[in-house]
Motif scaffolding. Structure first.
Motif, PDB file in Angstrom:
ATOM      1  N   THR A 391      12.924  59.375 -21.904  1.00  0.00           N
ATOM      2  CA  THR A 391      14.013  60.316 -21.537  1.00  0.00           C
ATOM      3  C   THR A 391      14.124  60.468 -20.042  1.00  0.00           C
ATOM      4  O   THR A 391      12.959  60.251 -19.209  1.00  0.00           O
ATOM      5  N   ARG A 392      15.180  60.268 -19.494  1.00  0.00           N
ATOM      6  CA  ARG A 392      15.129  60.461 -18.039  1.00  0.00           C
ATOM      7  C   ARG A 392      14.822  61.863 -17.662  1.00  0.00           C
ATOM      8  O   ARG A 392      14.379  61.843 -16.367  1.00  0.00           O
ATOM      9  N   ARG A 393      15.083  62.904 -18.584  1.00  0.00           N
ATOM     10  CA  ARG A 393      14.350  64.070 -17.966  1.00  0.00           C
ATOM     11  C   ARG A 393      12.807  64.248 -18.133  1.00  0.00           C
ATOM     12  O   ARG A 393      12.284  65.248 -17.746  1.00  0.00           O
ATOM     13  N   GLY A 394      12.128  63.080 -18.710  1.00  0.00           N
ATOM     14  CA  GLY A 394      10.793  63.311 -18.786  1.00  0.00           C
ATOM     15  C   GLY A 394      10.149  64.051 -20.116  1.00  0.00           C
ATOM     16  O   GLY A 394       8.780  64.470 -19.883  1.00  0.00           O
ATOM     17  N   PHE A 395      10.754  64.047 -21.195  1.00  0.00           N
ATOM     18  CA  PHE A 395      10.375  64.500 -22.526  1.00  0.00           C
ATOM     19  C   PHE A 395      10.095  63.342 -23.450  1.00  0.00           C
ATOM     20  O   PHE A 395      10.767  62.101 -23.221  1.00  0.00           O
ATOM     21  N   ILE A 396       8.894  63.409 -23.954  1.00  0.00           N
ATOM     22  CA  ILE A 396       8.271  62.118 -24.821  1.00  0.00           C
ATOM     23  C   ILE A 396       8.085  62.986 -26.114  1.00  0.00           C
ATOM     24  O   ILE A 396       7.311  63.834 -26.199  1.00  0.00           O
ATOM     25  N   ALA A 397       8.632  62.186 -27.205  1.00  0.00           N
ATOM     26  CA  ALA A 397       8.497  62.603 -28.447  1.00  0.00           C
ATOM     27  C   ALA A 397       7.907  61.432 -29.253  1.00  0.00           C
ATOM     28  O   ALA A 397       8.543  60.294 -29.408  1.00  0.00           O
ATOM     29  N   MET A 398       6.477  61.618 -29.522  1.00  0.00           N
ATOM     30  CA  MET A 398       5.811  60.366 -30.233  1.00  0.00           C
ATOM     31  C   MET A 398       6.549  60.309 -31.734  1.00  0.00           C
ATOM     32  O   MET A 398       7.058  60.836 -32.362  1.00  0.00           O
ATOM     33  N   ILE A 399       6.369  58.892 -31.997  1.00  0.00           N
ATOM     34  CA  ILE A 399       6.548  58.262 -33.543  1.00  0.00           C
ATOM     35  C   ILE A 399       5.395  58.069 -34.107  1.00  0.00           C
ATOM     36  O   ILE A 399       4.510  57.546 -33.366  1.00  0.00           O
ATOM     37  N   LEU A 400       5.212  58.413 -35.253  1.00  0.00           N
ATOM     38  CA  LEU A 400       4.205  58.196 -36.314  1.00  0.00           C
ATOM     39  C   LEU A 400       3.752  56.858 -36.079  1.00  0.00           C
ATOM     40  O   LEU A 400       2.380  56.885 -36.063  1.00  0.00           O
ATOM     41  N   GLY A 401       4.543  55.766 -36.146  1.00  0.00           N
ATOM     42  CA  GLY A 401       3.668  54.508 -36.265  1.00  0.00           C
ATOM     43  C   GLY A 401       3.801  53.766 -35.077  1.00  0.00           C
ATOM     44  O   GLY A 401       3.443  52.490 -35.043  1.00  0.00           O
ATOM     45  N   THR A 402       3.899  54.339 -33.767  1.00  0.00           N
ATOM     46  CA  THR A 402       3.534  53.611 -32.843  1.00  0.00           C
ATOM     47  C   THR A 402       2.009  53.174 -32.689  1.00  0.00           C
ATOM     48  O   THR A 402       0.990  53.656 -32.524  1.00  0.00           O
ATOM     49  N   PRO A 403       1.932  51.523 -32.285  1.00  0.00           N
ATOM     50  CA  PRO A 403       0.639  51.268 -32.342  1.00  0.00           C
ATOM     51  C   PRO A 403      -0.344  51.694 -31.201  1.00  0.00           C
ATOM     52  O   PRO A 403       0.266  51.919 -30.050  1.00  0.00           O
ATOM     53  N   ASP A 404      -1.466  51.567 -31.343  1.00  0.00           N
ATOM     54  CA  ASP A 404      -2.490  52.174 -30.416  1.00  0.00           C
ATOM     55  C   ASP A 404      -2.508  51.430 -29.047  1.00  0.00           C
ATOM     56  O   ASP A 404      -2.474  52.098 -27.781  1.00  0.00           O
ATOM     57  N   ASP A 405      -2.064  50.127 -29.076  1.00  0.00           N
ATOM     58  CA  ASP A 405      -2.330  49.198 -27.957  1.00  0.00           C
ATOM     59  C   ASP A 405      -0.910  49.707 -27.101  1.00  0.00           C
ATOM     60  O   ASP A 405      -0.789  49.479 -25.825  1.00  0.00           O
ATOM     61  N   GLU A 406       0.136  50.146 -27.877  1.00  0.00           N
ATOM     62  CA  GLU A 406       1.246  50.265 -27.066  1.00  0.00           C
ATOM     63  C   GLU A 406       1.179  51.812 -26.304  1.00  0.00           C
ATOM     64  O   GLU A 406       1.570  51.909 -25.146  1.00  0.00           O
ATOM     65  N   LEU A 407       0.313  52.557 -26.761  1.00  0.00           N
ATOM     66  CA  LEU A 407      -0.018  53.919 -26.179  1.00  0.00           C
ATOM     67  C   LEU A 407      -0.906  53.526 -24.857  1.00  0.00           C
ATOM     68  O   LEU A 407      -0.786  54.117 -23.932  1.00  0.00           O
ATOM     69  N   ASP A 408      -1.792  52.595 -25.151  1.00  0.00           N
ATOM     70  CA  ASP A 408      -2.821  52.162 -24.200  1.00  0.00           C
ATOM     71  C   ASP A 408      -2.126  51.387 -23.120  1.00  0.00           C
ATOM     72  O   ASP A 408      -2.212  51.948 -21.853  1.00  0.00           O
ATOM     73  N   ARG A 409      -1.117  50.831 -23.236  1.00  0.00           N
ATOM     74  CA  ARG A 409      -0.249  49.839 -22.340  1.00  0.00           C
ATOM     75  C   ARG A 409       0.671  51.074 -21.372  1.00  0.00           C
ATOM     76  O   ARG A 409       0.702  50.828 -20.291  1.00  0.00           O
ATOM     77  N   PHE A 410       1.134  52.141 -22.223  1.00  0.00           N
ATOM     78  CA  PHE A 410       1.909  52.982 -21.493  1.00  0.00           C
ATOM     79  C   PHE A 410       0.900  53.925 -20.557  1.00  0.00           C
ATOM     80  O   PHE A 410       1.424  54.131 -19.374  1.00  0.00           O
ATOM     81  N   VAL A 411      -0.251  54.103 -20.751  1.00  0.00           N
ATOM     82  CA  VAL A 411      -1.175  54.942 -19.922  1.00  0.00           C
ATOM     83  C   VAL A 411      -1.461  54.036 -18.707  1.00  0.00           C
ATOM     84  O   VAL A 411      -1.382  54.524 -17.615  1.00  0.00           O
ATOM     85  N   ASP A 412      -1.553  52.705 -18.991  1.00  0.00           N
ATOM     86  CA  ASP A 412      -1.994  51.728 -17.933  1.00  0.00           C
ATOM     87  C   ASP A 412      -0.557  51.606 -16.895  1.00  0.00           C
ATOM     88  O   ASP A 412      -0.812  51.541 -15.784  1.00  0.00           O
ATOM     89  N   ALA A 413       0.824  51.631 -17.509  1.00  0.00           N
ATOM     90  CA  ALA A 413       1.778  51.435 -16.812  1.00  0.00           C
ATOM     91  C   ALA A 413       2.030  52.532 -15.937  1.00  0.00           C
ATOM     92  O   ALA A 413       2.630  52.497 -14.736  1.00  0.00           O
ATOM     93  N   LEU A 414       1.644  53.801 -16.281  1.00  0.00           N
ATOM     94  CA  LEU A 414       1.743  55.050 -15.597  1.00  0.00           C
ATOM     95  C   LEU A 414       0.615  55.110 -14.504  1.00  0.00           C
ATOM     96  O   LEU A 414       1.041  55.216 -13.260  1.00  0.00           O
ATOM     97  N   GLY A 415      -0.233  54.498 -14.603  1.00  0.00           N
ATOM     98  CA  GLY A 415      -1.542  54.543 -13.817  1.00  0.00           C
ATOM     99  C   GLY A 415      -1.098  53.419 -12.609  1.00  0.00           C
ATOM    100  O   GLY A 415      -1.055  53.405 -11.338  1.00  0.00           O
ATOM    101  N   ASP A 416      -0.326  52.250 -13.115  1.00  0.00           N
ATOM    102  CA  ASP A 416       0.112  51.265 -12.205  1.00  0.00           C
ATOM    103  C   ASP A 416       1.221  51.660 -11.387  1.00  0.00           C
ATOM    104  O   ASP A 416       1.387  51.630  -9.916  1.00  0.00           O
ATOM    105  N   PHE A 417       1.986  52.697 -12.017  1.00  0.00           N
ATOM    106  CA  PHE A 417       3.375  53.154 -11.153  1.00  0.00           C
ATOM    107  C   PHE A 417       2.862  54.067 -10.077  1.00  0.00           C
ATOM    108  O   PHE A 417       3.345  53.992  -8.874  1.00  0.00           O
TER     109      PHE A 417
END
Ligand code: PLP
Length: 425
Positions: A391-417
């Motif tokens: 969301t543009r406002r910075g709210f994240i609502a997780m989804i039950l079936g999101t694979p772990d590697d996508e969560l990892d990828r997001f943590v990395d993307a935040l770090g890169d950013f």
């Protein structure tokens, strides 16, 4: 500037769709929240934990339909339940059905309610809960909190009711969430008080959890004053098996629910103690009416039943929110000593870009004057390019079936950013 220019270049079909939509919808939009400048991205499909826009980009869905999409898109159990209900039962039967009783029994059991009523949205649930509390007490006023969001016509963004809030004059707004002595003072001093309406974690207000001490204190103050304590769990019921209020030991008089509990379809509910809910019992003379053509529509009743019985069981709820805690902690660690601070609880996360990177966020007022919407927007643009729908406002609502590697990828993307823009972060 550059990021926005890329967004425009990369999304010609979303832009064209927006130009078309403004011809019939004010601002091209039928949910104000979803408008983003210069134009919103237009999605065409969702599957599991992913969405696709009409220009063909695929994203990991971290919007999670603002928490209503907890189960993900096309969850197999919900999918088959909806198909069989549609073909075997029919849609709305113009009568009471066993389906609403089955669903009601599950809701009552899970959220410790003596009685419950269904609605079509969380907004409606809160409106009916308030009407019920007023009828029960014979009083009018309601204490709410700054930053509180209880629905489209019940919001209190900066210390006062928003322009479209109904019966604005009847709300007394406590100017700081999580400030117990202030809340106690307002509750004690307000005359003609019918109810206190509070979220156990402010959701739209920034994913700011209420402390146990604050919530229990407010609950106690409501009890001492003899008013109805209404806990808005529309957003937070997902955070613990009996809802966050149960986890916090609050014992509310009334609870409002919604979002994912209807399996992703339009849903809301309000319930609570028998003597309060009795104001809605049509066998009692002078009872309040609570009508609504679609209140007991079979699709939602059966989907909701499947959610509680088969999908979001107590065990799944606990594991999911533990996963959320870990994910949020990792994001917080990456953001340490930057202008980003991470709030939330369990599977709901708030990202806040501020001038001083403050970690002390107990209410919206702690952020006032410090927020950096420019950095927040930059983050949003860059995450889109990295394949994440947030969301543009910075709210994240997780989804039950999101694979772990996508969560990892997001943590990395935040770090890169944060690293790429470290001069301004
Ligand atoms: N209450 C809370 C705490 C919410 O977060 C929301 C929706 O975001 C609502 C009420 C309103 O629910 P709905 O959008 O279904 O009307």
């Amino acid at each position: 500037g550059a990021a926005e220019a890329r967004l425009i270049t990369n999304n010609p079909l979303s832009k064209a769709q927006h130009d078309l939509a403004v011809g019939t919808l004010p601002g091209g939009n039928t949910r104000t929240l979803l408008h983003t400048s210069p134009f919103p991205l237009c999605m065409k499909q969702g599957k599991d934990a992913y969405v696709w826009d009409i220009d063909g980009h695929k994203y990991v869905d971290f919007v999670g339909e603002l928490s209503a999409g907890l189960l993900g898109h096309s969850h197999p159990t919900i999918h088959s339940t909806l198909l069989s209900t549609f073909s075997d039962t029919g849609l709305s039967l113009g009568a009471t059905t066993p389906h609403e009783q089955t669903f009601a029994a599950l809701l009552c059991d899970r959220f410790r309610l003596a009685r419950v009523r269904m609605t079509n949205s969380g907004t409606e649930a809160n409106l009916h809960a308030l009407a019920g509390a007023r009828h029960f007490t014979g009083r009018r006023k309601v204490v709410v909190f700054s930053g509180g969001y209880h629905g489209a016509v019940l919001s209190f963004p900066d210390g006062k009711p928003a322009a479209n809030t109904v019966d604005r004059q009847d709300f007394v707004v406590v100017s700081r969430y999580n400030d117990l002595s202030l809340a106690r003072q307002v509750i004690e001093q307000t005359e003609d008080l019918a109810a206190v309406l509070v979220e156990p974690m402010q959701g739209a207000g920034g994913c700011i959890p209420g402390t146990r001490e604050f919530l229990q204190g407010v609950r106690q103050a409501a009890r001492e004053k003899g008013v109805v304590f209404i806990l808005d769990e529309v957003m937070t019921s997902r955070l613990a098996p009996g809802g966050l209020g149960w986890e916090m030991g609050l014992d509310p008089d009334m609870v409002t629910l919604g979002k994912y509990l209807g399996g992703g379809l339009a849903f809301g509910a309000f319930g609570g103690r028998e003597e309060v809910m009795k104001v809605y019992d049509p066998r009692v003379e002078g009872a309040l009416a609570h009508s609504g053509t679609f209140n007991n529509n079979t699709l939602v009743m059966c989907a909701g039943t499947a959610v509680l019985r088969e999908v979001y069981t107590a065990a799944v709820c606990v594991a999911f929110n533990e996963r959320g805690e870990k994910f949020r902690e990792r994001l917080g660690k990456v953001a340490k000593s930057s202008r980003l601070s991470v709030t939330g609880r369990g599977s709901l996360i708030g990202l806040h870009f501020t001038e001083d990177g403050t970690q002390e966020i107990g209410c919206g007022e702690d952020l006032r004057g410090k927020e950096r919407p420019d950095l927040r927007d930059l983050f949003w643009f860059e995450m889109l390019e990295a394949g994440f729908w947030t969301t543009r406002r910075g709210f994240i609502a997780m989804i039950l079936g999101t694979p772990d590697d996508e969560l990892d990828r997001f943590v990395d993307a935040l770090g890169d950013f944060l690293e790429r823009y470290r001069d301004i972060m």
